[in-house]
Design a protein around this motif. Sequence first.
Motif, PDB file in Angstrom:
ATOM      1  N   THR B   3       0.986  -0.699   0.111  1.00 44.19           N
ATOM      2  CA  THR B   3       0.131   0.461  -0.111  1.00 44.19           C
ATOM      3  C   THR B   3       0.580   1.483  -0.247  1.00 44.19           C
ATOM      4  O   THR B   3       1.577   1.541   0.817  1.00 44.19           O
ATOM      5  CB  THR B   3      -0.850   0.058   1.520  1.00 44.19           C
ATOM      6  OG1 THR B   3      -1.894  -1.328   1.178  1.00 44.19           O
ATOM      7  CG2 THR B   3      -1.294   1.088   0.781  1.00 44.19           C
ATOM      8  N   GLU B   4       0.908   2.020  -0.845  1.00 44.98           N
ATOM      9  CA  GLU B   4       1.665   3.152  -0.817  1.00 44.98           C
ATOM     10  C   GLU B   4       0.990   4.573   0.527  1.00 44.98           C
ATOM     11  O   GLU B   4      -0.510   4.270   0.084  1.00 44.98           O
ATOM     12  CB  GLU B   4       1.690   3.781  -2.147  1.00 44.98           C
ATOM     13  CG  GLU B   4       2.147   5.334  -2.010  1.00 44.98           C
ATOM     14  CD  GLU B   4       2.291   5.326  -3.922  1.00 44.98           C
ATOM     15  OE1 GLU B   4       3.665   5.151  -4.318  1.00 44.98           O
ATOM     16  OE2 GLU B   4       1.858   5.754  -3.832  1.00 44.98           O
ATOM     17  N   ARG B  19       6.769   9.798  -0.013  1.00 45.79           N
ATOM     18  CA  ARG B  19       5.853   8.397  -0.723  1.00 45.79           C
ATOM     19  C   ARG B  19       6.226   7.273   0.610  1.00 45.79           C
ATOM     20  O   ARG B  19       7.306   7.001   0.135  1.00 45.79           O
ATOM     21  CB  ARG B  19       5.590   8.292  -1.086  1.00 45.79           C
ATOM     22  CG  ARG B  19       4.551   8.672  -1.929  1.00 45.79           C
ATOM     23  CD  ARG B  19       4.480   8.843  -3.796  1.00 45.79           C
ATOM     24  NE  ARG B  19       3.233  10.453  -4.370  1.00 45.79           N
ATOM     25  CZ  ARG B  19       1.784  10.156  -4.552  1.00 45.79           C
ATOM     26  NH1 ARG B  19       1.830   8.926  -3.866  1.00 45.79           N
ATOM     27  NH2 ARG B  19       1.580  10.885  -4.975  1.00 45.79           N
ATOM     28  N   ASN B  52      -8.956   8.303   1.281  1.00 42.80           N
ATOM     29  CA  ASN B  52      -9.764   8.131   0.182  1.00 42.80           C
ATOM     30  C   ASN B  52      -9.485   9.371   0.357  1.00 42.80           C
ATOM     31  O   ASN B  52     -11.576   9.597   0.116  1.00 42.80           O
ATOM     32  CB  ASN B  52     -10.510   6.998  -0.350  1.00 42.80           C
ATOM     33  CG  ASN B  52     -10.312   6.311  -0.419  1.00 42.80           C
ATOM     34  OD1 ASN B  52      -8.508   5.859  -1.208  1.00 42.80           O
ATOM     35  ND2 ASN B  52     -11.260   4.799  -0.132  1.00 42.80           N
ATOM     36  N   ASN B  53      -9.231  11.017   0.786  1.00 44.72           N
ATOM     37  CA  ASN B  53      -9.741  11.897   1.030  1.00 44.72           C
ATOM     38  C   ASN B  53     -10.473  12.579   1.752  1.00 44.72           C
ATOM     39  O   ASN B  53     -10.995  13.328   2.340  1.00 44.72           O
ATOM     40  CB  ASN B  53      -9.829  12.633  -0.250  1.00 44.72           C
ATOM     41  CG  ASN B  53      -9.293  12.062  -1.295  1.00 44.72           C
ATOM     42  OD1 ASN B  53      -8.179  12.407  -1.143  1.00 44.72           O
ATOM     43  ND2 ASN B  53      -9.637  12.253  -2.596  1.00 44.72           N
ATOM     44  N   ASP B  65      -5.851  -0.210  -3.595  1.00 42.26           N
ATOM     45  CA  ASP B  65      -5.991   1.090  -4.166  1.00 42.26           C
ATOM     46  C   ASP B  65      -6.416   2.096  -3.481  1.00 42.26           C
ATOM     47  O   ASP B  65      -6.900   3.266  -3.864  1.00 42.26           O
ATOM     48  CB  ASP B  65      -7.329   0.752  -4.881  1.00 42.26           C
ATOM     49  CG  ASP B  65      -7.073  -0.229  -5.534  1.00 42.26           C
ATOM     50  OD1 ASP B  65      -6.129   0.228  -6.692  1.00 42.26           O
ATOM     51  OD2 ASP B  65      -8.282  -0.893  -6.486  1.00 42.26           O
ATOM     52  N   SER B  66      -6.101   2.112  -1.819  1.00 42.66           N
ATOM     53  CA  SER B  66      -6.491   2.830  -1.385  1.00 42.66           C
ATOM     54  C   SER B  66      -5.262   4.201  -1.152  1.00 42.66           C
ATOM     55  O   SER B  66      -4.787   3.892  -1.713  1.00 42.66           O
ATOM     56  CB  SER B  66      -7.066   2.295   0.264  1.00 42.66           C
ATOM     57  OG  SER B  66      -8.029   1.453   0.347  1.00 42.66           O
ATOM     58  N   LYS B  67      -6.330   5.265  -1.079  1.00 41.64           N
ATOM     59  CA  LYS B  67      -4.724   6.946  -1.247  1.00 41.64           C
ATOM     60  C   LYS B  67      -5.085   7.126   0.403  1.00 41.64           C
ATOM     61  O   LYS B  67      -6.205   7.073   0.885  1.00 41.64           O
ATOM     62  CB  LYS B  67      -6.004   7.604  -1.737  1.00 41.64           C
ATOM     63  CG  LYS B  67      -5.996   7.648  -3.426  1.00 41.64           C
ATOM     64  CD  LYS B  67      -7.052   8.625  -3.960  1.00 41.64           C
ATOM     65  CE  LYS B  67      -7.824   8.601  -5.422  1.00 41.64           C
ATOM     66  NZ  LYS B  67      -8.766   9.334  -5.823  1.00 41.64           N
TER      67      LYS B  67
ATOM     68  N   TYR C  61      -1.965  18.968   0.297  1.00 41.17           N
ATOM     69  CA  TYR C  61      -2.282  17.223  -0.338  1.00 41.17           C
ATOM     70  C   TYR C  61      -3.748  17.881  -0.905  1.00 41.17           C
ATOM     71  O   TYR C  61      -4.331  17.686  -0.730  1.00 41.17           O
ATOM     72  CB  TYR C  61      -2.662  16.533   0.690  1.00 41.17           C
ATOM     73  CG  TYR C  61      -3.601  15.292   0.436  1.00 41.17           C
ATOM     74  CD1 TYR C  61      -3.347  15.066  -1.189  1.00 41.17           C
ATOM     75  CD2 TYR C  61      -3.870  14.383   0.979  1.00 41.17           C
ATOM     76  CE1 TYR C  61      -3.800  12.979  -1.656  1.00 41.17           C
ATOM     77  CE2 TYR C  61      -5.000  13.311   1.221  1.00 41.17           C
ATOM     78  CZ  TYR C  61      -4.107  12.791  -0.581  1.00 41.17           C
ATOM     79  OH  TYR C  61      -4.904  11.970  -0.899  1.00 41.17           O
ATOM     80  N   GLU C  63      -4.767  17.120  -4.035  1.00 39.56           N
ATOM     81  CA  GLU C  63      -7.587  16.106  -4.125  1.00 39.56           C
ATOM     82  C   GLU C  63      -7.352  16.278  -2.905  1.00 39.56           C
ATOM     83  O   GLU C  63      -8.680  17.245  -2.912  1.00 39.56           O
ATOM     84  CB  GLU C  63      -6.301  15.267  -4.840  1.00 39.56           C
ATOM     85  CG  GLU C  63      -7.410  14.074  -5.042  1.00 39.56           C
ATOM     86  CD  GLU C  63      -6.754  12.514  -5.122  1.00 39.56           C
ATOM     87  OE1 GLU C  63      -5.994  12.542  -6.570  1.00 39.56           O
ATOM     88  OE2 GLU C  63      -7.748  12.484  -4.521  1.00 39.56           O
TER      89      GLU C  63
END
Lengths: 77, 77, 147, 147
Positions: B3-4, B19, B52-53, B65-67, C61, C63
Motif C-alpha cells: 500500500t502506498e 511516499r 480516500n480523502n 487502491d486506497s489513497k 495535499y 486532491e
Amino acid sequence: MATEVMFFGQLTEITGSSRLAVADVRDTDALKEKLFQDYPSLSAAKFRIAVNNKIINDNTLISEDSKIAFMPPFSGG
Amino acid sequence: MATEVMFFGQLTEITGSSRLAVADVRDTDALKEKLFQDYPSLSAAKFRIAVNNKIINDNTLISEDSKIAFMPPFSGG
Amino acid sequence: MSERKPRNIFVQGAIPASFIGESIAKHATNTKIGGHSIFLGQVRSDDIEGKKVSAIEYTTYEEMALQKMFEIREDIFAKYPLTCMHVYHSLGLVKEGEICLFVFTSSAHRKPAIDACTECVERIKAELPVWGKEIFEGEGYQWKTNS
Amino acid sequence: MSERKPRNIFVQGAIPASFIGESIAKHATNTKIGGHSIFLGQVRSDDIEGKKVSAIEYTTYEEMALQKMFEIREDIFAKYPLTCMHVYHSLGLVKEGEICLFVFTSSAHRKPAIDACTECVERIKAELPVWGKEIFEGEGYQWKTNS
C-alpha cells in the motif's frame, strides 16, 4: 437674533431649502415649534437635531453661534 | 500487497520521504503499527490519517487502491 | 448564479494586490450585489526567539484540499444567500508582507457576505490540508501552527 | 502606529476597484500585519415596484460626519489591536455596480481585523450623517433607508 438652521436629505423637500434663518428662538423646542408652524409637514417627518455636531434628545439652549442641523434617518453606505 | 502511503509537512522529516510503500497491511491500525516500528518518532507525532480523502478516526480497512495520507496539524492561511 | 463544482483554489507564490483589484472590478456587472466581504492573509514577519520569519513555504495535499474546499463551498452556499464566493490560497514561497490567502464573498446585503467570509476563513484554516513552513531570515525554519 | 486625528473619508463619485488594489499593495511594507479585512458597499439596482435603481446620490453633513468618524475610529482602535484602518465613502452620484463604501482594517491576527471591520461598517451605517437618494432608471427617485 436669527439662528441659521441646516436641513438635509428629504427634509430639504419640505423646507425647500438646505438653510433657513429663524428669528427669536432661544431653545430647540421653540425652534421646532416655529418651524412646524411654517412647514406643517415637518412635524410628521422623522428627524433628529444636532447642535454643534452632537445629536440632542432634550430641549437645548441655542444661540446665534450654534450650528443647528435637522437630519432625517441616516442612509449611508 | 503493498500500500502506498503519503506523508505531508513535518512528517516527511520523520519518514525521509513523502511516499512509502508498506507491505502486508489490511487496515489502518496495522499500517500505523508497521510504521511506528520503522519510524519510532512517528508515534510521538501529531497526525491524522485520511483514506480516500476522508479523515478517519477509527480503524479502517485498506486496499492497494486506497489513497492513504498521514497529515500533521493543518496550518494553511 | 455561481457555478458549483470543484475548482482550483491554489496559485503559485504570492497573490498580487492588483489581482485582488481586478477581481473586485469584475463584480461591477453583477448589479444585484450590495456588499462584498474580503479577507486577506498576509505573511507576518514574526519574531521567534530572536529569529525573524522572512517567508512561508506552503504545501498541500491538493486532491483532498480541493475536495474539502468544494464541501466548504457547498455548505456556505446552502447557509448564506450569496451571489458568489472566490477563494485563492498560495502554494510555494510567499515572502513577508505578501498575500497568501484571498477569500471574497458577495451578497445582496452585507450581513451574509460578512458572515460567510468569516466562516469560510475559519474553515479553511481548520480543515484544508495545507502546511506552512516558516522560513527564518539567515537560516532555519519551523512549521507554522494555526491557532 | 497609525495617526489618530480627524481625516477626510469622502471621495467624489465611485471608489475605483484599482484604488482598492493600490491600498492593499501599500500594506506590504508593514510586515507586522497578518490579516486584512475589507468591506465594500456596492450600489445595488433594486427593483422597487417596477422601478429600477440606476444610481445613488450621496450627500452628507460633512463637518459632523468627520467628527463622528473620528470618534468611531478612536473607539475601534481602543477596542481592537489594529495596525491600521482606512475608510472611504462616496459623495455625489454612484452608479449601479460601483463601489460607494470601502472599509479596510489590518491587524497581526485575523480576528481583530474582522471584528473591527464589521463593527466599523455597522457604526458608519447607523451613525454617520450621510443620505442616499436612489435614482430610478428613466425618472423619479426615493430616499434610501438603512436596515
